[in-house]
Design a protein around this motif. Structure first.
Motif, short mmCIF file in Angstrom:
data_model
loop_
_atom_site.label_atom_id
_atom_site.label_comp_id
_atom_site.label_asym_id
_atom_site.label_seq_id
_atom_site.Cartn_x
_atom_site.Cartn_y
_atom_site.Cartn_z
N GLY A 28 0.77 -1.23 0.00
CA GLY A 28 0.00 0.00 0.00
C GLY A 28 0.80 1.28 0.00
N VAL A 29 2.15 1.17 -0.03
CA VAL A 29 2.95 2.41 -0.02
C VAL A 29 3.01 3.06 -1.40
N GLY A 30 2.61 2.32 -2.45
CA GLY A 30 2.56 2.89 -3.78
C GLY A 30 3.63 2.41 -4.73
N LYS A 31 4.17 1.21 -4.51
CA LYS A 31 5.22 0.69 -5.40
C LYS A 31 4.69 0.51 -6.83
N SER A 32 3.53 -0.10 -6.96
CA SER A 32 2.96 -0.34 -8.30
C SER A 32 2.60 0.97 -8.99
N THR A 33 1.99 1.91 -8.25
CA THR A 33 1.61 3.18 -8.87
C THR A 33 2.84 4.01 -9.21
N LEU A 34 3.90 3.88 -8.43
CA LEU A 34 5.15 4.58 -8.72
C LEU A 34 5.74 4.08 -10.04
N ILE A 93 18.25 -0.74 -5.49
CA ILE A 93 17.09 -1.07 -4.68
C ILE A 93 16.46 0.22 -4.17
N ILE A 94 15.15 0.38 -4.42
CA ILE A 94 14.40 1.54 -3.94
C ILE A 94 13.52 1.09 -2.78
N MET A 95 13.74 1.67 -1.61
CA MET A 95 12.90 1.40 -0.44
C MET A 95 11.83 2.48 -0.37
N VAL A 96 10.56 2.07 -0.46
CA VAL A 96 9.46 3.02 -0.53
C VAL A 96 8.64 2.98 0.76
N TYR A 97 8.31 4.16 1.27
CA TYR A 97 7.39 4.26 2.40
C TYR A 97 6.35 5.33 2.11
N ASP A 98 5.29 5.32 2.87
CA ASP A 98 4.18 6.27 2.74
C ASP A 98 4.34 7.32 3.83
N ARG A 102 3.05 5.97 9.56
CA ARG A 102 4.26 5.82 10.35
C ARG A 102 4.83 4.41 10.30
N GLU A 103 3.97 3.39 10.34
CA GLU A 103 4.47 2.01 10.39
C GLU A 103 5.24 1.62 9.14
N THR A 104 4.91 2.23 7.99
CA THR A 104 5.63 1.90 6.75
C THR A 104 7.05 2.43 6.80
N PHE A 105 7.27 3.49 7.55
CA PHE A 105 8.61 4.04 7.74
C PHE A 105 9.37 3.22 8.78
N THR A 106 8.71 2.88 9.88
CA THR A 106 9.35 2.08 10.93
C THR A 106 9.81 0.73 10.39
N MET A 128 18.20 3.52 -2.56
CA MET A 128 17.52 4.82 -2.54
C MET A 128 16.30 4.73 -1.65
N LEU A 129 16.11 5.72 -0.80
CA LEU A 129 14.93 5.83 0.06
C LEU A 129 13.97 6.81 -0.58
N VAL A 130 12.70 6.39 -0.73
CA VAL A 130 11.69 7.24 -1.37
C VAL A 130 10.47 7.35 -0.46
N GLY A 131 10.15 8.58 -0.08
CA GLY A 131 8.92 8.85 0.66
C GLY A 131 7.83 9.23 -0.31
#
Length: 216
Positions: A28-34, A93-98, A102-106, A128-131
């Motif tokens: 649900g963080v948006g990997k597919s939509t990204l 590697i791209i690490m994606v969070y929403d 908060r839990e997606t970042f943790t 790469m970290l992507v918010g």
């Protein structure tokens, strides 16, 4: 960096480099939509991915043509059975969070960074970290400073973006690829002379789909 077009009879021999890039993070963080926003310049609210999916795209940069395989796996634990083959051979590697959850970042440090250490086969792999979802600024719960601090701690590039509005979407992939091109070991691995058939690495049980500007 501009996306390059090719004819329907394109072959791998026409590409100077082939890079395997991964997107990881919670469901649900948006990997597919990204990925969709990057490869087709569109936005859709997509259902959660089940199993493994990938997109393909090619770019022209200076005098070189770069073919990208962009993989993402379901964030739900019960679907994550392809982990070791998923990470194998990835140059980026791209690490994606929403930024609104908060839990997606943790979970980046609790789960995803640990997976990279465990399964990544490239010690020089660029992270790469992507918010994502900065279009929901009023709902933000993870500050930009927290993202920057995480990226510094784990040695990652860092950007915030919105798959919906396409803010910084292309920049995410551009900065990652340019850093790979600036890393001799990764550049040599992705060069035309040592390319692998990436299709052979896709597990047969995955229902993978392909899109993008290039075809074989």
């Amino acid at each position: 960096m501009d996306t390059a077009s090719s004819s329907s009879n394109s072959t791998m021999a026409e590409f100077d480099y082939l890079f395997k890039l991964l997107l990881i993070g919670d469901s649900g963080v948006g990997k597919s939509t990204l990925l969709l926003s990057f490869t087709s310049n569109t936005f859709e609210d997509l259902s959660p991915t089940i199993g493994l999916d990938y997109e393909k795209n090619c770019w022209g940069v200076v005098s070189d043509i770069i073919f990208l395989f962009l993989y993402h796996e379901a964030g739900q634990e019960r679907f994550r059975t392809l982990t070791s083959s998923y990470y194998r051979g990835a140059q980026g590697i791209i690490m994606v969070y929403d930024v609104t959850r908060r839990e997606t970042f943790t979970n980046l440090s609790d789960i995803w960074a640990k997976e990279i250490d465990l399964y990544s086969t490239n010690q020089d792999c660029i992270k790469m970290l992507v918010g994502n979802k900065v279009d929901k600024e009023s709902e933000r719960v993870v500050s930009k400073k927290e993202g920057i601090d995480f990226a510094r701690e784990y040695g990652c590039l860092y950007l915030e973006c919105s798959a919906k509005t396409r803010v910084n979407v292309e920049q995410c992939f551009e900065e990652l690829v340019l850093k790979i091109l600036d890393t001799p070991s990764l550049l040599a691995e992705g060069s035309a002379g040592v390319k692998k058939n990436i299709f052979k690495e896709i597990p047969p049980q995955s229902d993978a789909s392909t899109s993008g500007c290039c075809s074989w």
